[in-house]
Enzyme design. Structure first.
Site, short mmCIF file in Angstrom:
data_model
loop_
_atom_site.label_atom_id
_atom_site.label_comp_id
_atom_site.label_asym_id
_atom_site.label_seq_id
_atom_site.Cartn_x
_atom_site.Cartn_y
_atom_site.Cartn_z
N HIS A 1 -3.19 3.51 -7.00
CA HIS A 1 -2.22 4.23 -7.83
C HIS A 1 -3.00 5.07 -8.85
O HIS A 1 -3.97 4.59 -9.45
CB HIS A 1 -1.31 3.23 -8.55
CG HIS A 1 -0.26 3.90 -9.38
ND1 HIS A 1 0.84 4.50 -8.83
CD2 HIS A 1 -0.18 4.10 -10.71
CE1 HIS A 1 1.57 5.04 -9.80
NE2 HIS A 1 0.97 4.80 -10.94
N MET B 1 3.88 7.49 0.43
CA MET B 1 4.88 7.73 -0.60
C MET B 1 6.25 7.19 -0.19
O MET B 1 7.24 7.93 -0.09
CB MET B 1 4.94 9.23 -0.93
CG MET B 1 3.59 9.81 -1.32
SD MET B 1 2.75 8.90 -2.65
CE MET B 1 3.45 9.72 -4.06
N ILE C 1 8.87 3.69 -0.92
CA ILE C 1 9.12 2.41 -1.57
C ILE C 1 9.37 1.40 -0.46
O ILE C 1 10.17 1.64 0.45
CB ILE C 1 10.31 2.51 -2.54
CG1 ILE C 1 9.92 3.42 -3.70
CG2 ILE C 1 10.73 1.13 -3.02
CD1 ILE C 1 11.05 3.75 -4.65
N LEU D 1 7.49 -2.31 -7.78
CA LEU D 1 6.65 -1.12 -7.57
C LEU D 1 5.51 -1.04 -8.58
O LEU D 1 5.74 -1.10 -9.80
CB LEU D 1 7.54 0.14 -7.69
CG LEU D 1 6.88 1.47 -7.40
CD1 LEU D 1 6.57 1.61 -5.92
CD2 LEU D 1 7.76 2.62 -7.88
N ASP D 2 4.28 -0.87 -8.09
CA ASP D 2 3.09 -0.61 -8.92
C ASP D 2 2.81 -1.72 -9.94
O ASP D 2 2.34 -1.43 -11.05
CB ASP D 2 3.23 0.75 -9.65
CG ASP D 2 3.37 1.91 -8.69
OD1 ASP D 2 2.87 1.81 -7.56
OD2 ASP D 2 3.98 2.92 -9.08
N GLU E 1 -11.01 7.58 -7.25
CA GLU E 1 -10.27 6.81 -6.24
C GLU E 1 -11.12 6.64 -4.99
O GLU E 1 -11.17 5.56 -4.39
CB GLU E 1 -8.96 7.52 -5.88
CG GLU E 1 -7.97 7.60 -7.03
CD GLU E 1 -6.64 8.24 -6.62
OE1 GLU E 1 -6.17 8.00 -5.50
OE2 GLU E 1 -6.07 8.98 -7.44
N GLY F 1 -4.45 12.41 2.83
CA GLY F 1 -5.25 11.32 3.39
C GLY F 1 -6.69 11.31 2.93
O GLY F 1 -7.56 10.78 3.63
#
Ligand code: GAR
Length: 193
Positions: free
Chosen positions: A113, A94, A96, A148-149, A178, A12
């Site tokens: 990402h 994590m 989908i 996804l992504d 990030e 986190g």
């Protein structure tokens, strides 16, 4: 008040960076926004303790206790909707997500990402970038769509890949970026809402 709900699965640190930005930049007063809840699919996610210490509501929803991906996402949406979110932020979450879940939050669902998308969607991004001989790596904040992504890119940061460095070393340098671009992108989006 524009409520932000952050989803995590582990450390986190991105969530913590967003919470720190919200506190230091006084998002409540300046943007009318606050981090309303942190939700994890893992009870042992380290980030939960940080959120509690900062007075943020936390919720745990164990995906292993759900019969299907659809059932988990339906329960997750119920938990999230209790906070009437203006923005749902995936921060190392994590899982989908099902197309139904993504559609429900269309336009207000963000992810970070650890690669320069569209390069290296999926896992092990840093190892793959090193093995491909990339001279640059980085991270991407993007809108989440069903694939996804792949959703529209909101922000990116680039770091050089250093000769001989390991995937862990590269990951750590990308993670620092990030922590800068995710809060900034969220602040900019909220200021336009
Ligand atoms: C971050 O590097 C994030 O980009 C990545 O997981 C890490 C979570 O770290 N996300 C993904 O790989 C999503 N596919 P954190 O829990 O310390 O924020």
């Amino acid at each position: 008040m524009k409520n932000i709900v952050i989803l995590i699965s582990g450390t986190g640190s991105n969530m913590a960076a967003i919470v720190h930005a919200a506190e230091q930049q006084d998002w409540e007063r300046r943007l009318g926004a606050r981090v309303a809840a942190v939700v994890s699919n893992r009870a042992d996610a380290k980030g939960l303790a940080f959120a509690r210490e900062h007075g943020i509501a936390t919720e745990v929803l164990d995906h292993k206790a759900c019969a299907s991906r659809e059932a988990f996402d339906a329960q997750l949406a119920q938990v999230i909707d209790r906070h009437a979110p203006a923005l749902v932020v995936l921060a190392g979450f994590m899982r989908i997500l099902t197309p139904g879940f993504v559609a429900r939050y269309a336009g207000r669902l963000l992810n970070i990402h650890p690669s320069l998308l569209p390069a290296f969607p999926g896992l092990h991004t840093h190892q793959r970038a090193i093995e491909a001989g990339c001279q640059f790596a980085g991270c991407t904040v993007h809108q989440v769509t069903a694939e996804l992504d792949v959703g529209p890119i909101v922000a990116q940061a680039v770091v050089p890949v250093l000769a001989g460095e390991t995937a862990e070393q590269l990951a750590a340098r990308v993670l620092t970026q990030e922590h800068l671009i995710y809060p900034r992108a969220i602040g900019q989006l909220l200021s336009k809402q």
